[in-house]
Write a protein that holds these residues in place. Structure first.
Motif, short mmCIF file in Angstrom:
data_model
loop_
_atom_site.label_atom_id
_atom_site.label_comp_id
_atom_site.label_asym_id
_atom_site.label_seq_id
_atom_site.Cartn_x
_atom_site.Cartn_y
_atom_site.Cartn_z
N ALA A 131 25.96 30.32 38.10
CA ALA A 131 27.00 31.21 38.66
C ALA A 131 27.05 31.15 40.18
CB ALA A 131 26.76 32.64 38.18
N ASN A 132 27.06 29.93 40.72
CA ASN A 132 26.82 29.79 42.17
C ASN A 132 27.93 29.14 42.97
OD1 ASN A 132 26.76 27.02 41.66
ND2 ASN A 132 24.56 26.78 41.99
N THR A 133 29.14 28.95 42.40
CA THR A 133 30.13 28.11 43.06
C THR A 133 31.29 28.87 43.68
OG1 THR A 133 29.54 26.39 41.46
CG2 THR A 133 31.51 26.02 42.78
N ASN A 134 31.79 29.88 43.02
CA ASN A 134 32.90 30.65 43.58
C ASN A 134 32.85 32.07 43.04
OD1 ASN A 134 35.19 31.20 45.08
ND2 ASN A 134 36.53 29.79 43.98
N ILE A 135 33.48 32.98 43.79
CA ILE A 135 33.57 34.37 43.37
C ILE A 135 35.02 34.80 43.56
CG2 ILE A 135 32.76 35.17 45.66
CD1 ILE A 135 31.68 36.89 42.46
N VAL A 136 35.67 35.16 42.44
CA VAL A 136 37.11 35.44 42.46
C VAL A 136 37.38 36.78 41.79
CG1 VAL A 136 37.72 32.99 42.46
CG2 VAL A 136 37.49 34.19 40.29
N TYR A 137 38.56 37.35 42.09
CA TYR A 137 38.91 38.66 41.57
C TYR A 137 40.21 38.56 40.78
CZ TYR A 137 39.56 43.74 41.42
OH TYR A 137 39.72 45.04 41.01
N PHE A 138 40.21 39.10 39.55
CA PHE A 138 41.43 39.12 38.74
C PHE A 138 41.37 40.27 37.75
CE2 PHE A 138 43.40 37.86 34.62
CZ PHE A 138 44.72 37.90 35.03
N ASN A 139 42.43 41.06 37.73
CA ASN A 139 42.62 42.09 36.71
C ASN A 139 41.41 43.01 36.58
OD1 ASN A 139 44.06 43.42 34.65
ND2 ASN A 139 43.15 42.14 33.05
N GLY A 140 40.88 43.42 37.74
CA GLY A 140 39.75 44.34 37.74
C GLY A 140 38.41 43.68 37.55
N ARG A 141 38.39 42.34 37.41
CA ARG A 141 37.14 41.61 37.18
C ARG A 141 36.79 40.80 38.42
NH1 ARG A 141 37.09 40.33 31.10
NH2 ARG A 141 39.06 41.11 30.30
N LEU A 143 34.57 37.75 39.25
CA LEU A 143 34.01 36.69 38.41
C LEU A 143 33.21 35.70 39.25
CD1 LEU A 143 37.19 35.97 36.25
CD2 LEU A 143 35.24 37.43 35.65
N ALA A 144 31.94 35.54 38.90
CA ALA A 144 31.08 34.52 39.51
C ALA A 144 31.18 33.26 38.66
CB ALA A 144 29.63 35.01 39.59
N CYS A 145 31.69 32.20 39.26
CA CYS A 145 32.08 31.02 38.49
C CYS A 145 31.21 29.80 38.81
CB CYS A 145 33.53 30.65 38.80
SG CYS A 145 34.73 31.95 38.49
N LYS A 146 30.90 29.06 37.78
CA LYS A 146 30.36 27.72 37.88
C LYS A 146 30.99 26.91 36.76
CE LYS A 146 26.12 25.04 38.44
NZ LYS A 146 26.19 24.15 37.26
N GLU A 147 31.41 25.69 37.03
CA GLU A 147 32.34 25.01 36.14
C GLU A 147 31.73 24.47 34.85
OE1 GLU A 147 32.65 20.87 38.64
OE2 GLU A 147 33.26 22.76 39.54
#
Length: 504
Positions: A131-141, A143-147
């Motif tokens: 979970a170390n690549t991007n941090i984004v916000y959508f619809n109240g969430r 999200l810590a993203c790793k592909e």
């Protein structure tokens, strides 16, 4: 436990990090969790109009890795949040509680092996994400993203980990991009996963999510090669998948090798499908000479219905720590990406792409636009840039820089109308990380606002947050000092306080 785990060496007993470049100097793991109120503003003033949070994430190993020469991309996701309001900045940082981190803390040693290679692990994991690549916000969430996995949901206020997020059971793919796109006009969240049916599979799954969180289009594709698709681009009517020629081979992984290997013998592919109502058979894989595509700035359709696609490109392997099959890799100092533009007809039966136009022939990356014009024509691009005129003090910095991350010494503001670039350089003992753009107001003209980004100060071996007004780009309007060092991060985003309030 599967048999292939038993043949691996036992976890390292070392409690010290390697002295290799990716774990030393400024790149020595930070491992800080906590919060600091009222960070010191050492120059200028924080604009009082700013009210929101800059979230960023960095790979930050919490324990010495199982593999001594581990890639710096393989660190645990550590999220930093800079909350800015009323001219003040507060900071909070917290690790994502992934399965990896929780189990390794219980064991007191590293259990996960090489980057995206489960065959080098000490134990079997259900989800290997860091979970170390991007941090984004959508619809109240948040999200810590790793592909290589679903995202982790994070509480935007406390940064506590809520858990893996499969979008209420709707996620069709085993993987989820680290670079989802938000359409500012429709509010759609546009996403994909590659190696979508597991390691080494050529499957790509595209899906779009309505503003209310319900899934809309889902299309499964088969790529011409199993290769990395780190970022992608979206227009009003098309989806573009640029493939990095780092390819995967399961047999190599089972033998303990890397997930990725540079392949100089294949084209640079761009997969293109209609954004709405597409079928698997609708995909076209356009080709260009072998090259490494960087992060995408934006794509849109011009008056002729052709796609205009802007991104940095280099003929060399940016991920030099994953060489080709013969062990060849470029000297890191020789790698430079030009900012380029492809213009092509997505309806064409000729799959050979026309030669791209060089927009800016200076080494650059981490390109960003004013997100309010995403999917439509843009006039401004912001980027990290290497300006040789700055006079960066390489002899003094080199022993403490650490390695792996690309060095950029300036922020750039490229005007597509004038073709000129303005530069902000923080100093001769400084390097910049990824910039983000914040509009001055919801209805401000495109590109009118502030650029914000972390700065590595090698004189003090600490980090600073710089805010630059796009109307006066040569100097900072505020420099915020952190009494700690935050190693190179990957990506981050600004979330306006109003957006979080509306979702609460």
């Amino acid at each position: 436990m599967s048999g292939h785990f038993r043949s691996q060496p036992p976890p390292t007993e070392s409690q010290a990090f390697s002295k290799r470049p990716q774990f030393s100097g400024f790149m020595k793991p930070c491992r800080f969790e906590g919060e600091m109120q009222n960070l010191e503003v050492i120059k200028g003033k924080i604009p009082v109009e700013l009210d929101g949070t800059f979230y960023r994430v960095m790979p930050d190993p919490h324990l010495p890795p199982r593999i001594e020469n581990d890639a710096w991309f393989n660190g645990d996701g550590n999220i930093g949040a800079f909350r800015i309001k009323n001219g003040r900045c507060h900071f909070k940082q917290r690790y994502v509680r992934t399965e990896k981190l929780v189990r390794e803390r219980e064991a007191g040693c590293a259990l996960m092996g090489g980057y995206r290679n489960k065959y080098t692990d000490a134990v079997a994991f259900k989800i290997r994400s860091t979970a170390n690549t991007n941090i984004v916000y959508f619809n109240g969430r948040l999200l810590a993203c790793k592909e290589d996995s679903p995202p982790y949901a994070i509480d935007p206020e406390t940064l506590e980990t809520i858990g893996l997020d499969d979008f209420d059971g709707q996620l069709p793919s085993l993987t989820f991009t680290a670079h989802p796109k938000l359409d500012p006009t429709t509010g759609e969240f546009i996403c994909f996963g590659y190696e979508a049916k597991g390691d080494g599979t050529p499957d790509v799954c595209y899906f779009s999510i309505a503003p209310d969180g319900n899934f809309q289009d889902t299309v499964w594709l088969v790529a011409p090669v199993v290769a990395m698709i780190h970022d992608f681009a979206v227009t009003e009517n098309w989806i573009l998948f640029p493939m990095i020629p780092q390819t995967c081979d399961i047999d190599r992984m089972k033998a303990g090798g890397e997930h990725w290997q540079w392949n100089p013998d294949i084209p640079f592919y761009i997969g293109v499908i209609p954004r709405h109502g597409a079928k698997s058979s609708d995909v076209k894989w356009f080709r260009a000479p072998n090259a490494f595509p960087g992060h995408t700035a934006n794509a849109y359709e011009n008056a002729d219905g052709n796609i205009v696609f802007d991104l940095p490109i280099t003929p060399k392997n940016v991920f030099f720590w994953w060489p080709d099959k013969d062990g060849n890799a470029p000297d890191p100092e020789s790698i430079a990406s030009d900012f380029m533009r492809f213009t092509f007809d997505p309806r064409s039966s000729d799959l050979d792409l026309p030669k791209p136009e060089i927009l800016l022939g200076e080494d650059c990356e981490f390109v960003r636009i004013d997100d309010r014009v995403a999917t439509r024509p843009h006039s401004h691009t912001f980027l990290a840039i290497m300006d040789p005129k700055v006079g960066t003090n390489w002899p003094v910095m080199a022993p403490v820089m650490g390695g792996g991350h690309p060095p950029y010494n300036s922020f750039g503001h490229f005007d597509h109308q004038t073709k000129k670039v303005q530069k902000y350089s923080p100093g001769t003992m400084h390097l910049v990380q990824e910039p983000i753009f914040i509009p001055r107001s919801q209805d401000a003209p495109e590109g009118d606002g502030w650029l914000m980004g972390l700065i590595n100060n090698y004189a003090t071996m600490s980090s600073e947050l710089h805010i630059v007004d796009t109307a006066d780009f040569q100097k900072p309007c505020a420099i915020i000092n952190l009494p700690i060092r935050l190693r190179a991060g990957l990506h981050g985003n600004w979330v306006d306080a109003q957006d979080i309030a509306l979702s609460a």
